[in-house]
Scaffold this motif. Structure first.
Motif, short mmCIF file in Angstrom:
data_model
loop_
_atom_site.label_atom_id
_atom_site.label_comp_id
_atom_site.label_asym_id
_atom_site.label_seq_id
_atom_site.Cartn_x
_atom_site.Cartn_y
_atom_site.Cartn_z
N THR A 1 0.86 -1.12 0.14
CA THR A 1 -0.07 -0.03 -0.02
C THR A 1 1.03 1.22 -0.02
N GLU B 1 0.59 4.58 1.72
CA GLU B 1 0.26 5.86 2.51
C GLU B 1 1.73 6.52 2.44
N ARG C 1 1.18 -8.42 -1.11
CA ARG C 1 0.83 -8.73 0.40
C ARG C 1 1.22 -10.47 0.31
N GLU D 1 0.14 -12.89 1.65
CA GLU D 1 -0.86 -13.51 2.37
C GLU D 1 -0.68 -14.87 2.77
N MET E 1 -8.87 -13.47 -6.53
CA MET E 1 -9.77 -13.10 -5.53
C MET E 1 -8.85 -12.47 -4.22
N CYS F 1 -5.07 -13.12 -3.57
CA CYS F 1 -3.76 -13.41 -4.12
C CYS F 1 -2.78 -12.74 -3.42
N TYR G 1 -5.49 9.02 -2.31
CA TYR G 1 -5.18 9.42 -1.00
C TYR G 1 -5.38 10.86 -0.99
N GLU H 1 -15.44 -8.16 -0.77
CA GLU H 1 -15.09 -6.71 -0.70
C GLU H 1 -14.29 -6.30 -2.09
N VAL H 2 -14.86 -5.23 -2.78
CA VAL H 2 -14.36 -4.73 -3.85
C VAL H 2 -13.58 -3.46 -3.55
N HIS I 1 -12.38 -0.38 -0.48
CA HIS I 1 -12.35 -0.16 1.26
C HIS I 1 -11.63 1.49 1.21
N PHE J 1 -10.81 4.72 3.98
CA PHE J 1 -10.32 4.93 5.23
C PHE J 1 -10.34 6.54 5.62
N SER K 1 -7.44 7.56 2.74
CA SER K 1 -7.02 6.58 1.68
C SER K 1 -8.30 5.76 1.16
N GLY L 1 -9.22 2.46 -1.57
CA GLY L 1 -8.90 1.41 -2.43
C GLY L 1 -10.00 0.68 -3.16
N GLY M 1 -9.94 -2.86 -5.46
CA GLY M 1 -9.50 -4.16 -5.90
C GLY M 1 -9.71 -4.39 -7.35
C1 P5A Z 1 -6.86 2.05 0.61
C2 P5A Z 1 -5.96 2.29 -0.30
C3 P5A Z 1 -5.65 -0.35 1.60
O1 P5A Z 1 -4.91 -0.79 1.15
N1 P5A Z 1 -4.57 1.99 1.27
C4 P5A Z 1 -4.62 2.25 0.18
C5 P5A Z 1 -5.87 1.34 1.60
N2 P5A Z 1 -6.98 -0.77 1.82
S1 P5A Z 1 -7.15 -2.54 1.73
O2 P5A Z 1 -8.65 -2.60 2.16
O3 P5A Z 1 -6.05 -3.14 2.49
O4 P5A Z 1 -7.15 -2.74 0.26
C6 P5A Z 1 -8.09 -2.29 -0.85
C7 P5A Z 1 -8.71 -3.40 -1.82
O5 P5A Z 1 -7.72 -4.04 -2.48
C8 P5A Z 1 -8.25 -5.26 -2.69
N3 P5A Z 1 -7.34 -6.38 -1.99
C9 P5A Z 1 -6.91 -7.58 -2.68
N4 P5A Z 1 -7.20 -8.08 -3.91
C10 P5A Z 1 -6.80 -9.26 -4.18
N5 P5A Z 1 -5.92 -9.96 -3.54
C11 P5A Z 1 -5.67 -9.54 -2.06
N6 P5A Z 1 -4.64 -10.18 -1.13
C12 P5A Z 1 -6.25 -8.15 -1.73
N7 P5A Z 1 -6.07 -7.32 -0.52
C13 P5A Z 1 -6.82 -6.43 -1.02
C14 P5A Z 1 -9.43 -5.29 -2.01
O6 P5A Z 1 -10.55 -5.23 -3.07
C15 P5A Z 1 -9.61 -4.21 -1.17
O7 P5A Z 1 -10.86 -3.71 -0.78
#
Ligand code: P5A
Length: 444
Positions: free
Chosen positions: A109, A111, A140, A142, A150, A152, A161, A281-282, A284, A286, A314, A316, A318
């Motif tokens: 991310t 920030e 990330r 994960e 979905m 990854c 931002y 969650e598509v 998010h 903050f 911020s 986001g 996906g």
């Molecule tokens: C918001 C923007 C953030 O990272 N920082 C910058 C804040 N938010 S979040 O919720 O962690 O991620 C934003 C969106 O990214 C998608 N997402 C993913 N997609 C696929 N694989 C993943 N591992 C993954 N992690 C997050 C989601 O759609 C999430 O809402």
């Protein structure tokens, strides 16, 4: 485009490793290919869809006055040490060392990086607000990557931002993104509901997740059904109208798992309106005030000569995950028909010439139609292989262009067999077909 020359590696059967329908379809029609755990290559079909989603996301960001930048994927650990997140972020962060032994990382991310960019050039409140976004790969690590793209490890995200002078202005920025997200998902034909959510490693005390309903989703949600009917129109991009928009949604109890309170749910929502289900969650968003600007000393001069830390949020989306989410919402697994909304479909229409005895004639006709459609910016996929009709239809149903033309025996005829995918066909003139598709595209 002709199928015989295209790179669309279709599998005969559903791949056994895929547990949910979006993952199955994406592997089946060769949209993606796994390169290692949770890391994928995007092949032509998948990339065409993702690029269209990206463009819609971009247009909606631009409409609220956000400006596009592009930050790198690799970041220095220094700024993360300044914010205090270098240690906190834990094992999800992929840490690397360069040849000078400097600690670097693949950005999960941005920030810190965007705060660093901001503080080096913005010094006065007169330059505020600033809304900056980029669309870039994230990493990330994960612990359990699953369901294909979905969840990854490497994924494509739009992250924005906002920088404001005080809380009031910052909430205005927050609400602009709130609106822009509703519009973005609507253009993708998704019903995404904003829900009060936890802030996790990003921080802050105000946050909404945008969730679409899906049995295979990973987020558990508790909501008042009436939230699905809320009107998202606003007349102007003003503080008052955007506050009103948020109130319209927030009036209805709607939260994710971490925010759930049984007593509150049961008091606020009468039994017949309660919905407990799962979703994807598509997006998010903050609001976290000076969580980053304070430790990183990102401040501006205020009118009276005082200085203060900027207030930040911020936001986001996906982008790669959305490809899967749209499939979850639109793929009929039983009939093996994928109906892409035309706004993101890999092609607008497929042309299926029946090439048996009439070989040359049907293909010639297909090519003529293709030329005409191309003049009208309609994107086609022609099946010029010599497979039989039923396997061609099956293939095109999986690829999912929303319209189909079938060129059969009466190919000399002026009327063309045309249908919406999965529906019955009718005979129309080419000009009528062009009009139908153009109208549908213009809606977006
Ligand atoms: C918001 C923007 C953030 O990272 N920082 C910058 C804040 N938010 S979040 O919720 O962690 O991620 C934003 C969106 O990214 C998608 N997402 C993913 N997609 C696929 N694989 C993943 N591992 C993954 N992690 C997050 C989601 O759609 C999430 O809402």
């Amino acid at each position: 485009m002709h199928i015989s020359k295209s790179f669309i590696p279709i599998l005969k059967n559903n791949p056994s490793e895929a547990k949910i329908k979006s993952h199955q379809l994406m592997l089946r029609v060769g949209m993606i290919k796994q390169s290692s755990a949770g890391i994928y290559s995007w092949l032509p079909l998948g990339l065409r869809v993702m690029k269209k989603i990206e463009q819609i996301v971009r247009e909606e960001q631009n409409k609220i006055g956000a400006q596009e930048i592009l930050m790198p994927t690799i970041q220095s650990s220094e700024i993360w040490k300044e914010s205090g997140r270098y240690e906190d972020y834990g094992e999800e962060m992929l840490r690397i060392k360069d040849r000078q032994n400097r600690e670097m990382l693949y950005g999960p991310t941005n920030e810190e990086l965007v705060t660093d960019i901001f503080r080096s050039s913005v010094k006065s409140y007169k330059s505020l607000p600033q809304l900056l976004y980029h669309i870039q790969w994230k990493f990330r690590d994960e612990i359990r990557p699953r369901f294909g793209i979905m969840r990854c490890r490497e994924f494509f995200m739009k992250d924005a931002y906002s920088f404001d002078i005080n809380d009031e202005e910052a909430l205005f920025s927050y609400n602009k993104f709130f609106l822009s997200y509703l519009k973005t998902f609507q253009r993708l034909d998704l019903k995404a509901i904003p829900m009060a959510a936890d802030t996790g490693p990003i921080g802050g005390n105000l946050s909404h997740e945008f969730i679409i309903l899906a049995e295979t989703g990973e987020s558990k949600i508790y909501t008042d059904k009436r939230i699905f009917e809320v009107d998202n129109k606003v007349s102007k991009l003003e503080k008052k109208t955007l506050e009103d928009l948020r109130n319209r949604f927030e009036k209805f109890y709607s939260v994710t798992d971490e925010k759930f309170d049984k007593a509150e749910f049961e008091t606020k929502v009468v039994e017949e309106n309660r919905l407990i289900t799962k979703g994807i969650e598509v997006g998010h968003i903050f609001y976290f005030g000076d969580k980053y600007s304070k430790p990183m000393d990102a401040s501006v001069d205020l009118p009276g000569g005082r200085k203060d830390f900027v207030k930040m949020g911020s936001y986001g989306i996906g982008v790669s995950r959305l490809v899967g989410a749209i499939i979850e919402a639109n793929y009929d697994e039983r009939k093996e028909i994928m109906k892409w909304p035309i706004s993101v479909a890999p092609f607008d229409i497929s042309i299926i010439p029946m090439i048996n005895k009439n070989e040359k004639l049907a293909l010639k006709k297909a090519n003529e139609i293709d030329l005409e459609l191309a003049k009208n910016n309609i994107e086609t996929l022609i099946d010029d292989t010599d497979e039989n009709f039923s396997s061609k239809i099956k293939k095109m149903n999986l690829i999912g262009a929303p319209y189909q033309i079938i060129i059969g025996k009466q190919s000399e005829d002026d009327l063309i067999e045309f249908k919406k995918i999965g529906e019955v066909s009718k005979k129309l003139k080419l000009s009528e077909i062009i009009n139908i598709i153009k109208k549908e595209k213009e809606k977006n």
